[in-house]
Design an enzyme around this catalytic site. Structure first.
Site, mmCIF file in Angstrom:
data_model
loop_
_atom_site.group_PDB
_atom_site.id
_atom_site.type_symbol
_atom_site.label_atom_id
_atom_site.label_comp_id
_atom_site.label_asym_id
_atom_site.label_seq_id
_atom_site.Cartn_x
_atom_site.Cartn_y
_atom_site.Cartn_z
ATOM 1 N N ARG A 72 5.344 -18.523 -18.623
ATOM 2 C CA ARG A 72 4.882 -19.656 -19.194
ATOM 3 C C ARG A 72 5.978 -20.317 -20.153
ATOM 4 O O ARG A 72 6.233 -21.325 -20.315
ATOM 5 C CB ARG A 72 3.688 -19.366 -20.045
ATOM 6 C CG ARG A 72 3.176 -20.174 -20.792
ATOM 7 C CD ARG A 72 1.821 -19.688 -21.671
ATOM 8 N NE ARG A 72 0.742 -19.047 -20.702
ATOM 9 C CZ ARG A 72 -0.338 -18.658 -21.069
ATOM 10 N NH1 ARG A 72 -0.507 -18.343 -22.422
ATOM 11 N NH2 ARG A 72 -1.219 -18.042 -20.481
ATOM 12 N N HIS A 88 -1.131 -24.498 -9.989
ATOM 13 C CA HIS A 88 -1.197 -24.013 -11.307
ATOM 14 C C HIS A 88 -2.721 -24.038 -11.881
ATOM 15 O O HIS A 88 -2.923 -25.120 -12.112
ATOM 16 C CB HIS A 88 -0.352 -25.103 -12.128
ATOM 17 C CG HIS A 88 0.116 -24.755 -13.610
ATOM 18 N ND1 HIS A 88 0.961 -23.655 -13.504
ATOM 19 C CD2 HIS A 88 -0.408 -25.039 -14.953
ATOM 20 C CE1 HIS A 88 1.151 -23.280 -14.956
ATOM 21 N NE2 HIS A 88 0.362 -24.279 -15.684
ATOM 22 N N TYR A 109 -5.167 -44.020 -16.073
ATOM 23 C CA TYR A 109 -4.598 -45.089 -16.446
ATOM 24 C C TYR A 109 -3.206 -45.263 -15.942
ATOM 25 O O TYR A 109 -2.402 -46.423 -16.198
ATOM 26 C CB TYR A 109 -4.681 -45.380 -17.870
ATOM 27 C CG TYR A 109 -6.253 -45.643 -18.604
ATOM 28 C CD1 TYR A 109 -7.006 -46.716 -17.687
ATOM 29 C CD2 TYR A 109 -6.802 -44.892 -19.457
ATOM 30 C CE1 TYR A 109 -8.458 -46.540 -18.397
ATOM 31 C CE2 TYR A 109 -7.872 -44.827 -19.738
ATOM 32 C CZ TYR A 109 -8.596 -45.814 -19.022
ATOM 33 O OH TYR A 109 -9.969 -45.821 -19.654
#
Length: 767
Positions: free
Chosen positions: A36, A82, A126
């Site tokens: 991470r 993921h 968008y």
């Protein structure tokens, strides 16, 4: 059935809580560090970024292809590789598309992906995205066994453990992260500089870190700016892997004519949000902490343009900017902590040389694996070509076998092709092809290729093409064998690849020129705020309830001033804008108020408790102008006090500075400037005591010593005066009375005193 089977608790394991927690926390820590927070030194990627790019590659979102919705991309990444929140994935992808955050963007975004003001990207439904050429360079060779693949989280797919990485992405784009017990923070650099350092490291593997600084002088931030860190400090940072860089905004003076000018900031430091920077500068103007700055305006469009307007044209621009650098984020210190994963497993704080060495070793491994993969492909193809050429040389026999044999594949493999066939020899002399697997037989691969051959391939031209292909592949195979056998040739090939990277992304490529420049920090003498303030007369008005304001000019009296209902005037002080006010509270603390920062005279002012941390239950005991070198007499209602230097009570923070220690129910009662040689005290019992000033100690902080002794009540007031001039006070009629014969009240400190003279005020106050 046994008891062990009947009892469900029989299978439970027992272990100490300390060990159980320790093992599980260690597992969590390792997961955080490796999967991470820390990037891989080889490709500079964290798993989430690597998975995003790989998923986009699987979607065929090439740099020259079409865009896809970001929601589709983040959904594929989450579903296939993921298993985390889609918001986190989209945020990571959006950052890779922000050219003000990433030096070489890896995602080409279409739509609102945020801006330098700190605005968030639009929702993933968008926006659209595709890969950039830099991202494709990082993944070049994935289909050629360049790196290891590992199963994804559910074992249904495979993902790369590391990317081939054609350039040192770790340093090119930088990285930051916080793990368990460790963190990393790496600034971005210029690819042209990094390639130069890598080429030098290939020529001289034992090169020193300081030598590499000739090629990599420092970071190259996406937002530009000016690095003013000394070279020795930069060298130490790269040598140890830890350090910091002073980064300033780039600015210039814009001439407005007639002697007027303004400062225009064209580049701001890395990761500083422009909107918050402007808010900070505006706050400095409003609170008058930088009096020489009049206004700040944001005239930015696609580029950054912050206009700083000085209050006077006589202001020195260097002084103005130096002050802003100290008080705002126009100058920051970017820390360097090159804590990375070596070989994807071991966390280590690396130097510049170690990071570049890890990248080059990775590139050599990628080259060897890709070359071996190509060699295997060539060997397979040459095997097929040998079989196809046998088929052309023995075409009639091959057709007979395919037409009449029940198992043509086995027959082709069993046939002795080394013996010339009559029909084949009738047209041309037999030329032996490449050796086949058996004595004259075909391999399974060759037989399968012959059976899959199309009829249109039986042309004379096709045979010539196969022969030319065989010769070409044979030559390439010899070159690959030479490459795999000699390390020197391998490094030569890597150098050629790096030069190609420099050509595509270096200084001469669009957007590849260095943006951050270097300069020496001009040492400008720190000018005190008082020297920046224009001196003007003001009258400070503070009400009984603690509302304070500064009126322009010197007012003779405050009879015409207005206050809030139930409030009235208490302090009326004639001062100048360069003065500092000292406020003494009933809690025994001193607070400092610069007059220039007081609210204007319009309205009723503002509560002084908004400017300093004076508790609501503590009243204002005294408010006066600070005079350098002056001494003060402070005393509590219990009758304890001492002398304190006025310069020692100046406070730098809102919290003030504690001087007189008081314990409830006692409160601070007196704070007066010291003038004269004697002290006069009056208690609530109206007894007055006069004693020499020299009997009082001078202290910085404490309870003090006893001024006057009381059977009941406490101290009402105290003052200092010159004994030869007498003790003065205002009688009830407002007239000033002076008592010169003070023999009856003279005594030693801590005495009881005697009743006040006739005509002494009933409120037991000297003023």
């Amino acid at each position: 059935m046994s008891d062990a089977t009947e009892d469900p608790k029989h299978d439970a394991l027992s272990e100490p809580l300390r060990r159980a927690i320790g093992e599980r926390y260690l597992t969590y820590a390792l997961s955080t560090i490796m999967d991470r927070a820390l990037p891989d030194a080889r490709d500079g990627m964290k798993p989430v970024h690597r998975r995003i790019l790989f998923a986009m590659r699987e979607l065929k979102l090439t740099a020259t292809g079409g865009f896809r919705k970001s929601a589709k991309i983040s959904g594929d990444v989450m579903g296939n590789y993921h298993p985390h929140g889609d918001a986190a994935i989209y945020d990571a992808m959006a950052r890779l598309a922000q050219d003000f955050n990433v030096r070489y963007p890896l995602v080409d975004g279409q739509g609102n992906f945020g801006n330098i003001d700190g605005d968030n990207p639009a929702a993933s439904r968008y926006t659209e995205a595709r890969l950039t050429a830099a991202a494709e360079a990082l993944m070049e060779g994935l289909s050629e066994n360049a790196v290891d693949f590992r199963p994804n989280y559910d074992g249904t797919l495979e993902e790369p453990a590391v990317l081939p990485a054609a350039f040192p992405n770790l340093l090119a784009n930088g990285s930051s992260g916080i793990a368990v017990g460790m963190a990393t923070n790496i600034p971005p650099h210029n690819i042209d500089d990094l390639v130069g350092a890598c080429l030098h490291l290939i020529k001289a593997p034992d090169a020193q870190d300081d030598t590499l600084l000739q090629y990599v002088p420092g970071p190259d931030f996406p937002t530009g700016g000016v690095i003013v860190e000394p070279k020795d400090s930069i060298a130490q940072a790269y040598r140890t892997g830890r350090g910091s860089f002073r980064l300033r905004a780039r600015w210039e003076i814009e001439d407005l004519g007639r002697g007027q000018w303004q400062v225009v900031v064209t580049e701001i430091p890395y990761q500083v949000q422009k909107s918050k920077l402007i808010e900070r500068i505006a706050d400095l103007i409003q609170t008058k902490k930088i009096p020489i700055l009049a206004d700040v305006r944001d005239e930015s469009a696609e580029d950054v343009r912050l206009v700083l307007e000085p209050r006077s044209r006589n202001v020195d621009p260097e002084v103005l900017m130096s002050t802003l650098f100290r008080n705002s984020d126009l100058e920051i210190r970017f820390s360097l902590n090159m804590n990375v994963l070596i070989d994807g497993r071991t966390p280590k704080v690396c130097s510049l040389k170690e990071v570049l060495r890890a990248f080059l070793d990775h590139r050599r491994e990628v080259l060897i694996r890709r070359s071996q993969h190509r060699l295997d492909k060539i060997d397979h193809r040459l095997e097929v070509l040998a079989g196809l050429l046998i088929a052309f040389l023995n075409l009639d026999r091959v057709i007979d076998i395919i037409r009449y044999d029940d198992d043509p594949k086995a027959a082709l493999m069993a046939e002795d092709w080394a013996r010339p066939h009559a029909r084949a020899m009738s047209e041309r002399d037999y030329v032996s092809p490449l050796p086949v697997a058996g004595p004259g037989g075909l391999t399974e691969v060759q037989a399968e290729a012959i059976l899959n051959m199309r009829l249109r391939s039986l042309r004379r031209l096709e045979e010539m093409e196969l022969t030319a292909e065989r010769d070409r592949l044979t030559e390439e195979r010899a070159g690959l064998l030479e490459l795999l056998g000699q390390e020197e040739i391998q490094w030569k090939r890597i150098a050629e690849e790096l030069r190609e990277v420099r050509k595509n992304f270096g200084a001469r490529a669009p957007g590849g020129a260095r943006r951050t420049v270097f300069a020496e920090a001009a040492e400008v003498a720190e000018v005190p705020i008082e020297a920046m303030i224009e001196r003007e007369p003001v009258t400070v008005v503070c009400s009984k309830m603690g509302w304070i304001r500064a009126m322009k000019g010197h007012l003779a009296d405050g009879s015409a001033l207005k206050f809030k209902d139930g409030d009235e005037g208490r302090f009326l002080i004639q001062a100048e804008t360069t003065d500092k006010l000292i406020l003494f509270g009933a809690n025994g603390r001193f607070y400092t108020l610069p007059v220039v920062q007081l609210p204007g005279g319009r309205g009723m002012g503002e509560p002084v408790r908004l400017m300093v941390d004076l508790p609501n239950e503590s009243e204002i005991v005294a408010l006066f102008i600070h005079r350098p070198g002056e001494k003060l007499l402070v005393a509590s209602s219990a009758g304890d006090g001492f002398l304190v230097a006025g310069d020692d009570v100046l406070a730098q923070t809102r919290a003030g500075k504690q001087a007189l220690n008081v314990r409830a129910p006692a409160v601070a009662r007196v704070c007066v400037p010291v003038h004269g040689d004697h002290v006069a005290c009056v208690g609530q019992n109206r007894k007055v005591l006069v004693f020499p000033l020299e009997e009082l100690p001078e202290m910085g902080r404490g309870k003090g010593v006893r001024l006057q002794k009381y059977k009941d009540g406490g101290l009402a007031d105290a003052t200092t005066f010159t004994l030869a001039d007498g003790l003065s006070w205002h009688d009830p009629a407002g007239r000033t009375r002076t008592e010169t014969d003070l023999t009856d009240w003279l005594g030693k400190r801590a005495g009881s005193g005697r009743m006040a003279p006739r005509g002494f005020p009933r409120d037991n106050r000297f003023t």
